[in-house]
Design a protein around this motif. Sequence first.
Motif, PDB file in Angstrom:
ATOM      1  N   ASN A 214       0.873  -1.180   0.000  1.00 34.35           N
ATOM      2  CA  ASN A 214       0.000   0.000   0.000  1.00 34.35           C
ATOM      3  C   ASN A 214       0.900   1.217   0.000  1.00 34.35           C
ATOM      4  O   ASN A 214       1.649   1.447   0.948  1.00 34.35           O
ATOM      5  N   ASP A 215       0.864   2.005  -1.074  1.00 34.53           N
ATOM      6  CA  ASP A 215       1.842   3.073  -1.227  1.00 34.53           C
ATOM      7  C   ASP A 215       1.425   4.373  -0.545  1.00 34.53           C
ATOM      8  O   ASP A 215       2.145   5.362  -0.635  1.00 34.53           O
ATOM      9  N   ARG A 216       0.271   4.391   0.142  1.00 35.06           N
ATOM     10  CA  ARG A 216      -0.086   5.573   0.925  1.00 35.06           C
ATOM     11  C   ARG A 216       0.887   5.683   2.102  1.00 35.06           C
ATOM     12  O   ARG A 216       1.156   4.709   2.793  1.00 35.06           O
ATOM     13  N   GLU A 217       1.409   6.875   2.321  1.00 34.08           N
ATOM     14  CA  GLU A 217       2.521   7.053   3.249  1.00 34.08           C
ATOM     15  C   GLU A 217       2.251   6.493   4.629  1.00 34.08           C
ATOM     16  O   GLU A 217       3.123   5.888   5.252  1.00 34.08           O
ATOM     17  N   ARG A 218       1.046   6.672   5.156  1.00 31.30           N
ATOM     18  CA  ARG A 218       0.749   6.226   6.508  1.00 31.30           C
ATOM     19  C   ARG A 218       0.332   4.762   6.570  1.00 31.30           C
ATOM     20  O   ARG A 218       0.043   4.255   7.653  1.00 31.30           O
ATOM     21  N   ARG A 219       0.275   4.095   5.428  1.00 36.84           N
ATOM     22  CA  ARG A 219      -0.116   2.687   5.409  1.00 36.84           C
ATOM     23  C   ARG A 219       0.989   1.798   4.835  1.00 36.84           C
ATOM     24  O   ARG A 219       0.744   0.691   4.392  1.00 36.84           O
ATOM     25  N   ARG A 220       2.203   2.302   4.835  1.00 34.39           N
ATOM     26  CA  ARG A 220       3.334   1.544   4.304  1.00 34.39           C
ATOM     27  C   ARG A 220       3.814   0.526   5.331  1.00 34.39           C
ATOM     28  O   ARG A 220       4.702   0.802   6.135  1.00 34.39           O
ATOM     29  N   LYS A 221       3.226  -0.636   5.313  1.00 33.13           N
ATOM     30  CA  LYS A 221       3.595  -1.694   6.253  1.00 33.13           C
ATOM     31  C   LYS A 221       4.165  -2.896   5.508  1.00 33.13           C
ATOM     32  O   LYS A 221       5.330  -3.199   5.601  1.00 33.13           O
ATOM     33  N   GLY A 222       3.308  -3.581   4.771  1.00 29.91           N
ATOM     34  CA  GLY A 222       3.784  -4.739   4.038  1.00 29.91           C
ATOM     35  C   GLY A 222       4.546  -4.353   2.783  1.00 29.91           C
ATOM     36  O   GLY A 222       4.273  -3.320   2.158  1.00 29.91           O
ATOM     37  N   VAL A 223       5.538  -5.160   2.414  1.00 30.72           N
ATOM     38  CA  VAL A 223       6.304  -4.937   1.193  1.00 30.72           C
ATOM     39  C   VAL A 223       6.224  -6.192   0.330  1.00 30.72           C
ATOM     40  O   VAL A 223       5.994  -7.294   0.823  1.00 30.72           O
ATOM     41  N   TYR A 224       6.405  -5.995  -0.970  1.00 32.77           N
ATOM     42  CA  TYR A 224       6.423  -7.123  -1.891  1.00 32.77           C
ATOM     43  C   TYR A 224       7.763  -7.853  -1.809  1.00 32.77           C
ATOM     44  O   TYR A 224       8.801  -7.247  -1.567  1.00 32.77           O
ATOM     45  N   ALA A 225       7.713  -9.146  -2.035  1.00 29.90           N
ATOM     46  CA  ALA A 225       8.932  -9.959  -2.107  1.00 29.90           C
ATOM     47  C   ALA A 225       9.282 -10.181  -3.574  1.00 29.90           C
ATOM     48  O   ALA A 225       8.398 -10.410  -4.410  1.00 29.90           O
ATOM     49  N   HIS A 226      10.578 -10.112  -3.888  1.00 30.41           N
ATOM     50  CA  HIS A 226      11.060 -10.326  -5.251  1.00 30.41           C
ATOM     51  C   HIS A 226      12.125 -11.412  -5.228  1.00 30.41           C
ATOM     52  O   HIS A 226      13.077 -11.334  -4.444  1.00 30.41           O
ATOM     53  N   TYR A 227      11.985 -12.421  -6.102  1.00 35.47           N
ATOM     54  CA  TYR A 227      12.852 -13.592  -6.091  1.00 35.47           C
ATOM     55  C   TYR A 227      13.629 -13.671  -7.404  1.00 35.47           C
ATOM     56  O   TYR A 227      13.057 -13.672  -8.480  1.00 35.47           O
ATOM     57  N   GLY A 228      14.936 -13.760  -7.286  1.00 28.50           N
ATOM     58  CA  GLY A 228      15.797 -13.815  -8.454  1.00 28.50           C
ATOM     59  C   GLY A 228      16.998 -12.907  -8.211  1.00 28.50           C
ATOM     60  O   GLY A 228      17.332 -12.606  -7.065  1.00 28.50           O
ATOM     61  N   PRO A 229      17.673 -12.488  -9.283  1.00 31.93           N
ATOM     62  CA  PRO A 229      17.336 -12.752 -10.682  1.00 31.93           C
ATOM     63  C   PRO A 229      17.939 -14.063 -11.177  1.00 31.93           C
ATOM     64  O   PRO A 229      18.892 -14.576 -10.611  1.00 31.93           O
ATOM     65  N   VAL A 230      17.348 -14.575 -12.254  1.00 30.79           N
ATOM     66  CA  VAL A 230      17.869 -15.734 -12.971  1.00 30.79           C
ATOM     67  C   VAL A 230      18.027 -15.327 -14.433  1.00 30.79           C
ATOM     68  O   VAL A 230      17.088 -14.799 -15.037  1.00 30.79           O
ATOM     69  N   LEU A 231      19.214 -15.539 -14.982  1.00 25.80           N
ATOM     70  CA  LEU A 231      19.443 -15.258 -16.400  1.00 25.80           C
ATOM     71  C   LEU A 231      19.060 -16.486 -17.205  1.00 25.80           C
ATOM     72  O   LEU A 231      19.586 -17.580 -16.977  1.00 25.80           O
ATOM     73  N   ALA A 232      18.145 -16.327 -18.159  1.00 30.71           N
ATOM     74  CA  ALA A 232      17.723 -17.436 -19.016  1.00 30.71           C
ATOM     75  C   ALA A 232      17.241 -16.859 -20.338  1.00 30.71           C
ATOM     76  O   ALA A 232      16.508 -15.859 -20.356  1.00 30.71           O
ATOM     77  N   GLY A 233      17.676 -17.470 -21.431  1.00 33.03           N
ATOM     78  CA  GLY A 233      17.238 -17.016 -22.737  1.00 33.03           C
ATOM     79  C   GLY A 233      17.613 -15.575 -23.045  1.00 33.03           C
ATOM     80  O   GLY A 233      16.903 -14.885 -23.782  1.00 33.03           O
ATOM     81  N   GLY A 234      18.724 -15.103 -22.473  1.00 31.29           N
ATOM     82  CA  GLY A 234      19.185 -13.751 -22.752  1.00 31.29           C
ATOM     83  C   GLY A 234      18.481 -12.668 -21.978  1.00 31.29           C
ATOM     84  O   GLY A 234      18.704 -11.471 -22.227  1.00 31.29           O
ATOM     85  N   GLN A 235      17.632 -13.035 -20.997  1.00 30.93           N
ATOM     86  CA  GLN A 235      16.896 -12.061 -20.198  1.00 30.93           C
ATOM     87  C   GLN A 235      17.041 -12.377 -18.717  1.00 30.93           C
ATOM     88  O   GLN A 235      17.271 -13.531 -18.333  1.00 30.93           O
ATOM     89  N   LEU A 236      16.900 -11.350 -17.887  1.00 30.85           N
ATOM     90  CA  LEU A 236      16.893 -11.522 -16.442  1.00 30.85           C
ATOM     91  C   LEU A 236      15.457 -11.686 -15.973  1.00 30.85           C
ATOM     92  O   LEU A 236      14.599 -10.844 -16.268  1.00 30.85           O
ATOM     93  N   TRP A 237      15.211 -12.758 -15.207  1.00 26.53           N
ATOM     94  CA  TRP A 237      13.853 -13.063 -14.756  1.00 26.53           C
ATOM     95  C   TRP A 237      13.755 -12.866 -13.250  1.00 26.53           C
ATOM     96  O   TRP A 237      14.594 -13.344 -12.487  1.00 26.53           O
ATOM     97  N   VAL A 238      12.711 -12.166 -12.823  1.00 28.97           N
ATOM     98  CA  VAL A 238      12.425 -11.940 -11.406  1.00 28.97           C
ATOM     99  C   VAL A 238      10.963 -12.285 -11.165  1.00 28.97           C
ATOM    100  O   VAL A 238      10.071 -11.776 -11.865  1.00 28.97           O
ATOM    101  N   ALA A 239      10.705 -13.147 -10.195  1.00 33.50           N
ATOM    102  CA  ALA A 239       9.340 -13.512  -9.806  1.00 33.50           C
ATOM    103  C   ALA A 239       8.984 -12.765  -8.534  1.00 33.50           C
ATOM    104  O   ALA A 239       9.790 -12.699  -7.607  1.00 33.50           O
ATOM    105  N   SER A 240       7.780 -12.202  -8.476  1.00 35.59           N
ATOM    106  CA  SER A 240       7.422 -11.293  -7.387  1.00 35.59           C
ATOM    107  C   SER A 240       6.074 -11.648  -6.776  1.00 35.59           C
ATOM    108  O   SER A 240       5.205 -12.235  -7.433  1.00 35.59           O
ATOM    109  N   SER A 241       5.903 -11.258  -5.515  1.00 38.56           N
ATOM    110  CA  SER A 241       4.665 -11.572  -4.803  1.00 38.56           C
ATOM    111  C   SER A 241       3.516 -10.648  -5.192  1.00 38.56           C
ATOM    112  O   SER A 241       2.408 -10.817  -4.689  1.00 38.56           O
ATOM    113  N   ASP A 242       3.757  -9.671  -6.071  1.00 38.30           N
ATOM    114  CA  ASP A 242       2.670  -8.806  -6.532  1.00 38.30           C
ATOM    115  C   ASP A 242       1.980  -9.393  -7.756  1.00 38.30           C
ATOM    116  O   ASP A 242       1.367  -8.667  -8.539  1.00 38.30           O
TER     117      ASP A 242
END
Length: 449
Positions: A374-402
């Motif tokens: 939640n990007d409202r300043e007073r409600r910034r509690k939880g954050v998204y998780a981002h997993y990676g990076p993994v290079l495959a097929g010439g691209q960087l891949w990141v999997a995210s909880s959003d």
Amino acid sequence: MSTRVILGLCAVALLGACGNREEILQGPRFDLRSGADGAEDALVAPNGRVEARAIAPLGEAQPVSLSQPVANSDWTHVRGGPTHRTSHPALSATPSQAWSAGIGAGNSRRNRIVAEPIVAQGAVFTLDATAQVQATSTQGAQLWRTDLTPASERSGGASGGGLAYAQGTVFATTGFGTLTALSAETGETQWTQRLDAPATSAPTVRGGLVYVVTTEGLAWALDAETGRIRWQLPGLPGRATMLGGAGPAVTDSLAIFAFGAEDIVATFRKGGVRRWDASVSGRRDGFVYTTIEDITGAPVVAGQRVYVGNQSGRTVALNLNTGAREWTAEHGSYGAVWPEGGSVYLVNDQAELVRLDRTTGAEIWRTAMPYFENDRERRRKGVYAHYGPVLAGGQLWVASSDEGLRAFDPASGKLLGTWAISGGAASAPAVAGRTLYVLSTRGQLIAFR
């Protein structure tokens, strides 16, 4: 001096203070997390939400030298192999979802999926949030499922752990403090060793030995066939431990362990004799989370260097033979970095994909990803998780909880595409057989090819 005189002086002082109005400084206002010029980068999440994040300005894209993609069949450990470094796997630049399959329990308030999937023998092996290991065919059919909850414990009583594969056997650690060897063909238990403390990170297997580190700061080496203890090495436990921490990296001669108190220890692989000690010290100022000093980026061995990061704002490169620190980058890492060519890629502790110079550790670029749920300043509690990076097929891949799987250009950090993950990602991708596998928070294994 009389009380009346004192009160009179106080009144004069207060009036004087009221007369000096605060000077309002002129100029634009930037968020404390902004870059030098307050430039903003807009990112569209797969759920349709647009988030603008202030970041440091990016320089021009610098050429990157990538190895040729290789059609690998296995992905046996975190980031593919015992050193947590694998060759550039082949993958389509625009894959589509081929199938999804349930693996057991997903995330809940009490339990979390923390283990990355591994791939071997034509099957994908997973560990759910409640210590169930499952084998799924590369076409999505369930082959077997085994519950590793001890008879004396209740189901869901612990989370954490990880998987590794070698010689027809799947090795699984659990938050119950066990290391179990399972037949990759049938799921039958071959042996179980109690570790006397939770093992929330993945094991590593090489040369007939299984290596694991517990939350109490004890490293173990066990015989892969029998589970008998070969040697143990005490380290320093951290004051707080994060689920899915840093498992050991193992080369032909060394086993490299990351302990919770910023310590890195390299031992001779077969006998456990210490070769060198090092640390990942330093933190970002002004952030409470940096008081947790866990090493969360599993050691990665590439060439004559070991790369490792903590979650509080530091990633370092160490000499493989001596442990001497060769450079320090002011970016933390929640997962293993990906060295490639002259660069090192990582997802930092502020939800940014970062490219560093492999020789000096200098930042080349960084790209912002969604951060606060939640990007409202007073409600910034939880954050998204981002997993990676993994290079495959010439691209960087990141999997995210959003609910997003993202592909980025390795040269510039530009976002190239997004794919939806229902419920959001719960693991880093694994790539084998020209297929990318990722786990969702809902306990689904999803295949893209």
